[in-house]
Write a protein that holds these residues in place. Sequence first.
Motif, short mmCIF file in Angstrom:
data_model
loop_
_atom_site.label_atom_id
_atom_site.label_comp_id
_atom_site.label_asym_id
_atom_site.label_seq_id
_atom_site.Cartn_x
_atom_site.Cartn_y
_atom_site.Cartn_z
N SER A 114 -24.20 -7.68 16.16
CA SER A 114 -24.63 -7.22 14.85
C SER A 114 -23.85 -6.00 14.37
CB SER A 114 -26.12 -6.88 14.90
OG SER A 114 -26.56 -6.46 13.63
N GLY A 115 -23.17 -6.18 13.24
CA GLY A 115 -22.44 -5.10 12.61
C GLY A 115 -21.10 -4.78 13.23
N LYS A 116 -20.71 -5.51 14.27
CA LYS A 116 -19.42 -5.27 14.92
C LYS A 116 -18.44 -6.37 14.52
CE LYS A 116 -21.64 -3.21 18.94
NZ LYS A 116 -21.91 -3.38 20.37
N PRO A 117 -17.24 -6.00 14.13
CA PRO A 117 -16.26 -7.03 13.74
C PRO A 117 -15.76 -7.80 14.96
CG PRO A 117 -15.24 -4.87 13.73
CD PRO A 117 -16.71 -4.65 14.00
N GLY A 136 -19.34 -13.36 13.21
CA GLY A 136 -20.29 -12.29 13.54
C GLY A 136 -21.66 -12.76 13.95
N THR A 137 -21.82 -14.05 14.25
CA THR A 137 -23.11 -14.57 14.68
C THR A 137 -22.95 -15.39 15.95
OG1 THR A 137 -22.91 -16.60 13.39
CG2 THR A 137 -23.96 -14.72 12.30
#
Length: 92
Positions: A13-16, A36-37
């Motif tokens: 979550s929130g990390k590229p 990202g999932t």
Amino acid sequence: MEQIAEKIGAGLSGKPFEGTLKFDCGDDGVIVLADGTASTQDQTTDCTIKITQDNLVKLLTGKLNPMTGVMMGKLKISGDMGVAMKLGKLIG
């Protein structure tokens, strides 16, 4: 597998994360990291890591060192090794 995918997704979550990666656990199913999932829907990816579900849990909890796992045959990496290398920074 769904619970493991949720934990990985929370870690992402929130990390590229560039590229796509699949944990292939054979009959237990797959976990695909893309956009990202994390999901359990199978698809073609840049990199595939073949691993048992038990060893995947050990890998994600730090009880299995990735390099040791490869050398002992507990996980096999195919495809773009660079994508697999990025994974350690995200979930470590």
